[in-house]
Design an enzyme around this catalytic site. Structure first.
Site, PDB file in Angstrom:
ATOM      1  N   ARG A  56      91.226 -32.446  65.324  1.00 42.25           N
ATOM      2  CA  ARG A  56      90.946 -33.369  64.216  1.00 42.25           C
ATOM      3  C   ARG A  56      89.666 -34.169  64.461  1.00 42.25           C
ATOM      4  O   ARG A  56      89.015 -34.611  63.534  1.00 42.25           O
ATOM      5  CB  ARG A  56      92.143 -34.298  64.027  1.00 42.25           C
ATOM      6  CG  ARG A  56      92.235 -34.862  62.629  1.00 42.25           C
ATOM      7  CD  ARG A  56      93.557 -35.564  62.390  1.00 42.25           C
ATOM      8  NE  ARG A  56      93.701 -36.697  63.253  1.00 42.25           N
ATOM      9  CZ  ARG A  56      94.723 -36.897  64.101  1.00 42.25           C
ATOM     10  NH1 ARG A  56      95.700 -36.019  64.195  1.00 42.25           N
ATOM     11  NH2 ARG A  56      94.773 -37.966  64.850  1.00 42.25           N
ATOM     12  N   TYR A 109      79.552 -41.317  40.519  1.00 45.99           N
ATOM     13  CA  TYR A 109      80.485 -40.194  40.330  1.00 45.99           C
ATOM     14  C   TYR A 109      81.864 -40.750  39.937  1.00 45.99           C
ATOM     15  O   TYR A 109      82.413 -41.612  40.639  1.00 45.99           O
ATOM     16  CB  TYR A 109      80.529 -39.452  41.675  1.00 45.99           C
ATOM     17  CG  TYR A 109      81.397 -38.241  41.764  1.00 45.99           C
ATOM     18  CD1 TYR A 109      81.136 -37.116  40.993  1.00 45.99           C
ATOM     19  CD2 TYR A 109      82.462 -38.198  42.666  1.00 45.99           C
ATOM     20  CE1 TYR A 109      81.924 -35.995  41.110  1.00 45.99           C
ATOM     21  CE2 TYR A 109      83.249 -37.068  42.797  1.00 45.99           C
ATOM     22  CZ  TYR A 109      82.971 -35.971  42.013  1.00 45.99           C
ATOM     23  OH  TYR A 109      83.753 -34.862  42.138  1.00 45.99           O
ATOM     24  N   ASP A 181      75.338 -42.349  47.795  1.00 43.94           N
ATOM     25  CA  ASP A 181      75.689 -40.951  47.529  1.00 43.94           C
ATOM     26  C   ASP A 181      74.380 -40.252  47.188  1.00 43.94           C
ATOM     27  O   ASP A 181      73.785 -40.477  46.138  1.00 43.94           O
ATOM     28  CB  ASP A 181      76.682 -40.891  46.358  1.00 43.94           C
ATOM     29  CG  ASP A 181      77.148 -39.472  46.053  1.00 43.94           C
ATOM     30  OD1 ASP A 181      76.388 -38.524  46.332  1.00 43.94           O
ATOM     31  OD2 ASP A 181      78.267 -39.317  45.526  1.00 43.94           O
ATOM     32  N   LYS A 206      77.963 -29.182  47.482  1.00 41.29           N
ATOM     33  CA  LYS A 206      76.937 -28.845  46.490  1.00 41.29           C
ATOM     34  C   LYS A 206      75.793 -28.069  47.162  1.00 41.29           C
ATOM     35  O   LYS A 206      75.955 -26.922  47.489  1.00 41.29           O
ATOM     36  CB  LYS A 206      76.466 -30.124  45.807  1.00 41.29           C
ATOM     37  CG  LYS A 206      77.616 -31.016  45.292  1.00 41.29           C
ATOM     38  CD  LYS A 206      78.368 -30.384  44.133  1.00 41.29           C
ATOM     39  CE  LYS A 206      79.707 -31.040  43.809  1.00 41.29           C
ATOM     40  NZ  LYS A 206      79.712 -32.476  43.612  1.00 41.29           N
TER      41      LYS A 206
END
Ligand SMILES: *Cc1c(COP(=O)(O)O)cnc(C)c1O
Length: 396
Positions: A56, A109, A181, A206
Protein backbone atom coordinates in the site's frame (compact mmCIF):
# COMPACT_ATOMS: atom_id res chain seq x y z
CA UNK A 1 23.62 18.70 -14.57
CA UNK A 2 20.40 20.74 -14.70
CA UNK A 3 18.20 18.99 -17.23
CA UNK A 4 15.13 20.28 -19.04
CA UNK A 5 11.67 18.79 -18.71
CA UNK A 6 11.71 16.68 -21.87
CA UNK A 7 14.90 15.05 -20.65
CA UNK A 8 13.51 14.59 -17.15
CA UNK A 9 10.44 12.87 -18.53
CA UNK A 10 12.62 10.55 -20.61
CA UNK A 11 15.06 9.64 -17.83
CA UNK A 12 12.93 9.77 -14.68
CA UNK A 13 12.29 6.57 -12.71
CA UNK A 14 14.64 4.40 -14.79
CA UNK A 15 17.41 2.15 -13.51
CA UNK A 16 18.59 -0.27 -16.21
CA UNK A 17 21.52 -1.55 -14.17
CA UNK A 18 19.19 -2.68 -11.42
CA UNK A 19 16.84 -4.34 -13.92
CA UNK A 20 19.45 -6.35 -15.84
CA UNK A 21 19.59 -3.87 -18.67
CA UNK A 22 15.87 -3.53 -19.27
CA UNK A 23 15.13 0.03 -20.34
CA UNK A 24 11.82 0.11 -18.48
CA UNK A 25 11.34 -0.84 -14.84
CA UNK A 26 9.42 -4.13 -15.00
CA UNK A 27 5.98 -4.49 -13.42
CA UNK A 28 6.67 -5.55 -9.83
CA UNK A 29 3.46 -7.01 -8.49
CA UNK A 30 3.83 -7.04 -4.75
CA UNK A 31 1.78 -6.80 -1.61
CA UNK A 32 4.22 -8.38 0.85
CA UNK A 33 7.76 -7.14 0.96
CA UNK A 34 9.86 -9.84 2.60
CA UNK A 35 12.74 -8.97 4.96
CA UNK A 36 15.73 -11.03 6.08
CA UNK A 37 15.72 -10.17 9.75
CA UNK A 38 13.72 -8.50 12.48
CA UNK A 39 16.27 -5.70 12.37
CA UNK A 40 15.76 -5.19 8.61
CA UNK A 41 12.02 -5.19 9.00
CA UNK A 42 12.13 -2.67 11.83
CA UNK A 43 14.52 -0.43 9.91
CA UNK A 44 12.28 -0.52 6.85
CA UNK A 45 9.54 1.44 8.58
CA UNK A 46 11.73 4.53 8.76
CA UNK A 47 12.39 4.29 5.02
CA UNK A 48 8.81 3.46 4.01
CA UNK A 49 8.46 6.59 1.86
CA UNK A 50 11.51 5.81 -0.22
CA UNK A 51 11.85 2.02 -0.37
CA UNK A 52 9.31 -0.79 -0.74
CA UNK A 53 7.89 -1.55 2.71
CA UNK A 54 4.36 -2.79 2.15
CA UNK A 55 2.30 -2.80 -1.06
CA UNK A 56 0.00 0.00 0.00
CA UNK A 57 2.97 2.31 0.55
CA UNK A 58 4.31 1.53 -2.90
CA UNK A 59 5.97 -1.11 -5.03
CA UNK A 60 9.06 -0.82 -7.22
CA UNK A 61 6.68 0.11 -10.06
CA UNK A 62 4.69 2.79 -8.25
CA UNK A 63 7.85 4.28 -6.73
CA UNK A 64 9.37 4.51 -10.22
CA UNK A 65 6.30 6.39 -11.45
CA UNK A 66 6.49 8.71 -8.44
CA UNK A 67 10.12 9.48 -9.25
CA UNK A 68 9.35 10.14 -12.91
CA UNK A 69 6.35 12.33 -12.12
CA UNK A 70 8.32 14.34 -9.59
CA UNK A 71 10.94 14.92 -12.31
CA UNK A 72 8.24 15.97 -14.80
CA UNK A 73 6.75 18.42 -12.30
CA UNK A 74 10.15 19.77 -11.25
CA UNK A 75 9.22 18.71 -7.70
CA UNK A 76 11.13 16.99 -4.93
CA UNK A 77 8.33 14.49 -4.31
CA UNK A 78 5.28 12.99 -5.96
CA UNK A 79 2.63 10.65 -4.57
CA UNK A 80 0.58 8.49 -6.91
CA UNK A 81 -2.96 7.35 -6.19
CA UNK A 82 -5.59 5.16 -7.77
CA UNK A 83 -7.30 8.11 -9.50
CA UNK A 84 -7.26 11.87 -9.87
CA UNK A 85 -10.11 12.20 -7.38
CA UNK A 86 -8.05 10.14 -4.93
CA UNK A 87 -5.25 12.72 -5.22
CA UNK A 88 -7.68 15.62 -4.72
CA UNK A 89 -9.55 14.08 -1.80
CA UNK A 90 -6.44 12.69 -0.12
CA UNK A 91 -4.50 15.95 -0.41
CA UNK A 92 -7.34 18.06 1.01
CA UNK A 93 -7.99 15.58 3.81
CA UNK A 94 -4.30 15.54 4.72
CA UNK A 95 -4.11 19.33 5.03
CA UNK A 96 -7.48 20.51 6.34
CA UNK A 97 -8.82 20.29 9.89
CA UNK A 98 -12.23 21.09 11.39
CA UNK A 99 -12.67 24.86 11.52
CA UNK A 100 -10.43 25.48 8.51
CA UNK A 101 -11.59 27.49 5.51
CA UNK A 102 -11.01 26.50 1.90
CA UNK A 103 -11.16 28.84 -1.09
CA UNK A 104 -12.17 26.89 -4.16
CA UNK A 105 -12.32 28.20 -7.73
CA UNK A 106 -15.94 28.33 -8.89
CA UNK A 107 -14.90 26.46 -12.03
CA UNK A 108 -13.34 23.35 -10.47
CA UNK A 109 -14.05 19.83 -11.66
CA UNK A 110 -17.57 19.09 -10.45
CA UNK A 111 -16.77 15.93 -8.40
CA UNK A 112 -14.13 17.96 -6.51
CA UNK A 113 -16.84 20.51 -5.75
CA UNK A 114 -19.16 17.74 -4.58
CA UNK A 115 -16.40 16.41 -2.33
CA UNK A 116 -16.10 19.81 -0.61
CA UNK A 117 -19.85 20.26 -0.24
CA UNK A 118 -20.42 16.81 1.24
CA UNK A 119 -17.40 15.25 2.93
CA UNK A 120 -15.37 18.33 3.83
CA UNK A 121 -18.53 20.04 5.09
CA UNK A 122 -19.21 16.97 7.26
CA UNK A 123 -15.68 17.25 8.68
CA UNK A 124 -16.27 20.90 9.60
CA UNK A 125 -14.33 22.53 6.77
CA UNK A 126 -16.03 25.59 5.23
CA UNK A 127 -15.68 26.12 1.47
CA UNK A 128 -16.11 29.44 -0.33
CA UNK A 129 -16.22 29.40 -4.13
CA UNK A 130 -14.41 32.33 -5.73
CA UNK A 131 -14.48 33.96 -9.14
CA UNK A 132 -11.73 32.14 -11.09
CA UNK A 133 -10.67 35.52 -12.53
CA UNK A 134 -10.21 37.05 -9.06
CA UNK A 135 -6.40 37.37 -9.13
CA UNK A 136 -5.24 39.71 -6.35
CA UNK A 137 -8.91 40.45 -5.59
CA UNK A 138 -9.01 37.10 -3.81
CA UNK A 139 -7.57 38.96 -0.81
CA UNK A 140 -11.09 40.08 0.16
CA UNK A 141 -12.21 36.48 0.66
CA UNK A 142 -9.29 35.44 2.84
CA UNK A 143 -10.19 34.71 6.47
CA UNK A 144 -7.86 34.12 9.41
CA UNK A 145 -8.68 30.41 9.15
CA UNK A 146 -8.15 30.14 5.36
CA UNK A 147 -5.79 27.22 4.97
CA UNK A 148 -5.95 26.34 1.25
CA UNK A 149 -6.49 28.24 -2.00
CA UNK A 150 -7.48 25.68 -4.62
CA UNK A 151 -7.15 26.44 -8.34
CA UNK A 152 -7.83 24.75 -11.63
CA UNK A 153 -6.74 26.51 -14.80
CA UNK A 154 -8.36 26.69 -17.21
CA UNK A 155 -11.62 25.85 -15.44
CA UNK A 156 -13.64 22.73 -16.12
CA UNK A 157 -16.19 23.10 -18.97
CA UNK A 158 -15.85 26.90 -19.24
CA UNK A 159 -12.04 27.25 -19.55
CA UNK A 160 -11.36 30.49 -17.63
CA UNK A 161 -7.61 30.99 -17.18
CA UNK A 162 -6.55 31.85 -13.63
CA UNK A 163 -3.78 34.26 -12.65
CA UNK A 164 -1.91 31.67 -10.63
CA UNK A 165 1.10 33.86 -9.68
CA UNK A 166 -1.28 36.54 -8.30
CA UNK A 167 -3.37 33.97 -6.39
CA UNK A 168 -0.17 32.45 -5.00
CA UNK A 169 1.02 35.84 -3.73
CA UNK A 170 -2.28 36.39 -1.91
CA UNK A 171 -2.21 32.88 -0.46
CA UNK A 172 1.40 33.19 0.66
CA UNK A 173 0.70 36.49 2.48
CA UNK A 174 -2.16 34.78 4.28
CA UNK A 175 -0.12 31.69 5.16
CA UNK A 176 -2.38 29.47 3.03
CA UNK A 177 -1.26 26.69 0.71
CA UNK A 178 -1.98 26.76 -3.04
CA UNK A 179 -3.25 23.45 -4.39
CA UNK A 180 -3.81 23.27 -8.12
CA UNK A 181 -5.51 20.75 -10.38
CA UNK A 182 -3.15 20.99 -13.36
CA UNK A 183 -4.70 18.22 -15.46
CA UNK A 184 -5.64 20.27 -18.55
CA UNK A 185 -2.12 21.36 -19.48
CA UNK A 186 -0.24 18.53 -17.71
CA UNK A 187 3.13 19.26 -16.06
CA UNK A 188 4.59 19.94 -19.50
CA UNK A 189 2.07 22.63 -20.43
CA UNK A 190 2.07 24.47 -17.10
CA UNK A 191 5.02 24.47 -14.68
CA UNK A 192 2.79 24.78 -11.62
CA UNK A 193 5.45 24.82 -8.91
CA UNK A 194 7.45 27.50 -10.74
CA UNK A 195 4.31 29.65 -10.84
CA UNK A 196 3.85 29.58 -7.07
CA UNK A 197 1.74 26.46 -6.55
CA UNK A 198 2.59 24.39 -3.46
CA UNK A 199 0.91 21.13 -4.48
CA UNK A 200 0.28 20.26 -8.14
CA UNK A 201 -2.38 17.63 -8.73
CA UNK A 202 -2.85 15.55 -11.85
CA UNK A 203 -5.54 13.24 -12.98
CA UNK A 204 -2.92 11.07 -14.70
CA UNK A 205 -5.90 9.19 -16.13
CA UNK A 206 -5.94 11.92 -18.80
CA UNK A 207 -2.77 12.95 -20.66
CA UNK A 208 -0.17 11.06 -18.64
CA UNK A 209 -1.69 7.63 -19.19
CA UNK A 210 -2.75 9.08 -22.55
CA UNK A 211 -4.44 5.98 -23.97
CA UNK A 212 -7.78 5.84 -22.12
CA UNK A 213 -6.98 2.56 -20.44
CA UNK A 214 -6.00 3.22 -16.81
CA UNK A 215 -6.95 5.37 -13.83
CA UNK A 216 -4.23 7.19 -11.87
CA UNK A 217 -3.71 10.41 -9.95
CA UNK A 218 -0.77 12.26 -8.45
CA UNK A 219 0.20 15.11 -6.17
CA UNK A 220 3.64 16.71 -6.53
CA UNK A 221 5.32 19.06 -4.07
CA UNK A 222 8.63 20.14 -2.55
CA UNK A 223 7.93 20.18 1.20
CA UNK A 224 9.09 16.90 2.72
CA UNK A 225 6.92 17.10 5.84
CA UNK A 226 3.80 17.82 3.84
CA UNK A 227 4.66 15.07 1.39
CA UNK A 228 4.92 12.51 4.19
CA UNK A 229 1.61 13.69 5.62
CA UNK A 230 -0.16 13.36 2.27
CA UNK A 231 1.38 9.96 1.59
CA UNK A 232 0.47 8.71 5.07
CA UNK A 233 -3.11 9.97 4.64
CA UNK A 234 -3.44 8.28 1.25
CA UNK A 235 -2.17 5.03 2.80
CA UNK A 236 -4.66 5.29 5.69
CA UNK A 237 -7.51 5.73 3.26
CA UNK A 238 -6.23 2.90 1.08
CA UNK A 239 -5.88 5.03 -2.05
CA UNK A 240 -2.82 3.13 -3.31
CA UNK A 241 -2.52 2.37 -7.01
CA UNK A 242 -1.59 -0.96 -8.54
CA UNK A 243 1.72 -1.77 -10.22
CA UNK A 244 0.11 -2.51 -13.58
CA UNK A 245 -1.51 0.94 -13.67
CA UNK A 246 1.76 2.55 -12.60
CA UNK A 247 3.50 0.87 -15.51
CA UNK A 248 0.88 2.27 -17.91
CA UNK A 249 1.37 5.73 -16.39
CA UNK A 250 5.13 5.50 -16.93
CA UNK A 251 4.65 4.21 -20.45
CA UNK A 252 2.36 7.15 -21.26
CA UNK A 253 4.57 9.73 -19.62
CA UNK A 254 7.49 8.95 -21.96
CA UNK A 255 5.60 10.27 -25.00
CA UNK A 256 3.60 13.00 -23.28
CA UNK A 257 5.63 15.81 -24.78
CA UNK A 258 5.10 14.87 -28.43
CA UNK A 259 1.45 13.94 -27.88
CA UNK A 260 0.64 17.19 -26.12
CA UNK A 261 2.20 19.25 -28.89
CA UNK A 262 0.12 17.46 -31.49
CA UNK A 263 -3.08 17.69 -29.42
CA UNK A 264 -2.59 21.44 -29.23
CA UNK A 265 -1.75 21.85 -32.90
CA UNK A 266 -4.81 19.84 -33.97
CA UNK A 267 -7.05 21.57 -31.45
CA UNK A 268 -5.99 25.02 -32.67
CA UNK A 269 -6.76 24.05 -36.25
CA UNK A 270 -10.23 22.79 -35.31
CA UNK A 271 -10.87 25.76 -32.97
CA UNK A 272 -9.91 28.31 -35.64
CA UNK A 273 -12.26 26.64 -38.09
CA UNK A 274 -15.11 26.50 -35.56
CA UNK A 275 -14.68 30.25 -34.94
CA UNK A 276 -15.51 30.97 -38.55
CA UNK A 277 -18.84 29.13 -38.41
CA UNK A 278 -22.18 30.96 -38.14
CA UNK A 279 -23.62 28.26 -35.86
CA UNK A 280 -20.90 28.94 -33.27
CA UNK A 281 -21.26 31.71 -30.71
CA UNK A 282 -17.79 31.35 -29.14
CA UNK A 283 -14.98 28.84 -28.81
CA UNK A 284 -13.55 28.50 -25.31
CA UNK A 285 -9.89 27.62 -25.85
CA UNK A 286 -7.16 29.77 -24.24
CA UNK A 287 -4.55 29.25 -27.01
CA UNK A 288 -6.96 31.08 -29.38
CA UNK A 289 -6.09 34.75 -29.75
CA UNK A 290 -9.78 35.63 -29.29
CA UNK A 291 -10.04 33.86 -25.91
CA UNK A 292 -10.34 36.25 -22.92
CA UNK A 293 -7.67 34.21 -21.11
CA UNK A 294 -5.23 34.22 -24.02
CA UNK A 295 -2.84 36.83 -22.60
CA UNK A 296 -2.54 35.02 -19.25
CA UNK A 297 -2.18 31.72 -21.05
CA UNK A 298 0.61 33.15 -23.19
CA UNK A 299 2.37 34.59 -20.15
CA UNK A 300 2.22 31.53 -17.86
CA UNK A 301 1.70 28.35 -19.90
CA UNK A 302 4.24 26.47 -21.97
CA UNK A 303 1.69 24.40 -23.85
CA UNK A 304 -1.90 23.21 -23.89
CA UNK A 305 -4.07 20.17 -24.07
CA UNK A 306 -6.66 19.59 -26.76
CA UNK A 307 -9.76 20.11 -24.62
CA UNK A 308 -12.09 23.02 -25.45
CA UNK A 309 -15.59 24.34 -25.05
CA UNK A 310 -17.89 25.32 -27.90
CA UNK A 311 -20.81 27.67 -27.26
CA UNK A 312 -23.35 27.13 -30.03
CA UNK A 313 -25.91 29.74 -31.04
CA UNK A 314 -29.28 29.00 -29.38
CA UNK A 315 -30.74 25.77 -30.76
CA UNK A 316 -33.21 23.18 -29.44
CA UNK A 317 -31.69 20.35 -27.42
CA UNK A 318 -33.00 17.77 -29.88
CA UNK A 319 -31.19 19.48 -32.78
CA UNK A 320 -27.94 19.45 -30.79
CA UNK A 321 -28.44 15.75 -30.03
CA UNK A 322 -28.98 15.15 -33.74
CA UNK A 323 -25.69 16.90 -34.45
CA UNK A 324 -23.69 15.07 -31.79
CA UNK A 325 -25.20 11.59 -32.16
CA UNK A 326 -24.21 11.50 -35.83
CA UNK A 327 -20.54 12.32 -35.33
CA UNK A 328 -18.43 9.43 -36.54
CA UNK A 329 -14.95 10.39 -35.31
CA UNK A 330 -15.96 11.74 -31.90
CA UNK A 331 -17.14 9.23 -29.29
CA UNK A 332 -19.26 10.44 -26.42
CA UNK A 333 -17.34 10.04 -23.19
CA UNK A 334 -15.94 11.69 -20.08
CA UNK A 335 -12.29 10.86 -19.68
CA UNK A 336 -10.38 12.94 -22.20
CA UNK A 337 -6.59 13.01 -22.63
CA UNK A 338 -6.36 9.80 -24.63
CA UNK A 339 -5.24 9.74 -28.25
CA UNK A 340 -8.83 9.86 -29.49
CA UNK A 341 -11.39 12.60 -30.02
CA UNK A 342 -14.41 12.92 -27.73
CA UNK A 343 -17.54 15.05 -27.56
CA UNK A 344 -19.91 15.84 -24.71
CA UNK A 345 -22.99 18.04 -24.46
CA UNK A 346 -22.44 20.09 -21.30
CA UNK A 347 -25.55 22.28 -21.50
CA UNK A 348 -27.22 22.27 -18.08
CA UNK A 349 -24.20 20.69 -16.37
CA UNK A 350 -22.29 23.92 -15.74
CA UNK A 351 -22.91 24.58 -12.03
CA UNK A 352 -21.57 27.89 -10.68
CA UNK A 353 -22.31 29.84 -7.51
CA UNK A 354 -19.77 32.72 -7.44
CA UNK A 355 -20.26 33.81 -11.04
CA UNK A 356 -23.44 32.35 -12.52
CA UNK A 357 -23.21 30.90 -16.02
CA UNK A 358 -25.85 32.94 -17.83
CA UNK A 359 -25.51 31.69 -21.39
CA UNK A 360 -28.71 29.88 -22.29
CA UNK A 361 -27.55 28.35 -25.58
CA UNK A 362 -26.07 24.86 -26.00
CA UNK A 363 -22.50 24.15 -24.96
CA UNK A 364 -20.28 21.29 -26.07
CA UNK A 365 -16.97 20.02 -24.81
CA UNK A 366 -14.62 18.62 -27.42
CA UNK A 367 -11.40 16.73 -26.92
CA UNK A 368 -9.30 16.91 -30.06
CA UNK A 369 -7.30 13.73 -30.50
CA UNK A 370 -4.47 12.69 -32.75
CA UNK A 371 -6.61 12.01 -35.84
CA UNK A 372 -6.04 14.17 -38.93
CA UNK A 373 -7.63 17.51 -38.01
CA UNK A 374 -9.10 17.91 -41.50
CA UNK A 375 -11.06 14.69 -41.01
CA UNK A 376 -12.31 16.00 -37.67
CA UNK A 377 -13.35 19.28 -39.29
CA UNK A 378 -15.27 17.42 -41.99
CA UNK A 379 -17.04 15.36 -39.34
CA UNK A 380 -17.98 18.53 -37.43
CA UNK A 381 -19.04 20.30 -40.64
CA UNK A 382 -21.50 17.48 -41.30
CA UNK A 383 -22.63 17.74 -37.71
CA UNK A 384 -23.35 21.44 -38.05
CA UNK A 385 -25.28 20.71 -41.25
CA UNK A 386 -27.43 18.24 -39.26
CA UNK A 387 -27.94 20.91 -36.60
CA UNK A 388 -29.18 23.44 -39.19
CA UNK A 389 -31.28 20.80 -40.86
CA UNK A 390 -32.96 19.73 -37.65
CA UNK A 391 -33.68 23.37 -36.78
CA UNK A 392 -35.10 24.12 -40.24
CA UNK A 393 -37.38 21.10 -40.08
CA UNK A 394 -38.49 21.91 -36.57
CA UNK A 395 -37.13 18.70 -35.05
CA UNK A 396 -37.15 19.63 -31.44
C1 LIG B 1 -10.89 13.68 -14.80
C2 LIG B 1 -10.51 14.80 -13.93
C3 LIG B 1 -10.29 14.61 -12.57
C4 LIG B 1 -10.54 13.29 -11.89
O1 LIG B 1 -9.66 12.31 -12.32
P1 LIG B 1 -10.00 10.74 -12.18
O2 LIG B 1 -8.71 10.12 -12.52
O3 LIG B 1 -11.10 10.47 -13.15
O4 LIG B 1 -10.43 10.53 -10.78
C5 LIG B 1 -9.88 15.68 -11.82
N1 LIG B 1 -9.71 16.89 -12.37
C6 LIG B 1 -9.91 17.12 -13.67
C7 LIG B 1 -9.68 18.47 -14.21
C8 LIG B 1 -10.32 16.09 -14.49
O5 LIG B 1 -10.56 16.32 -15.77
Amino acid sequence: MAIKKDTAVTRGGRDSVRFEGAVNPPVYRASTIAFESVEDLDAAWARRFDRPYYGRYGTVSTLALEQALAAAEGAEHAVVTASGMGAIAGTLLAILRPGDHLLMADTVYQPARDFCDTHLARFGVATTYYDPRAGEGLRHLIRPETRVVYCESPGSLTFEVQDIPALSRVAREAGALVVMDNTWASPLGFPALERGVDIAIQSCTKYIVGHSDAMLGSAALNDRGLYERIKETLCSFGYACGSEEAFLGLRGLRTLSVRLERHMRNALEVARWLETRDEVERVLYPPLESDPGHALWGRDFTGAGGLMGVMLKPAPAAAVRHMVDGLSLFSLGFSWGGYESLALVTTGHIRRTAVPWTYSGPVLRLHIGLEDPQDLILDLERGLARLRDAQAHGKG
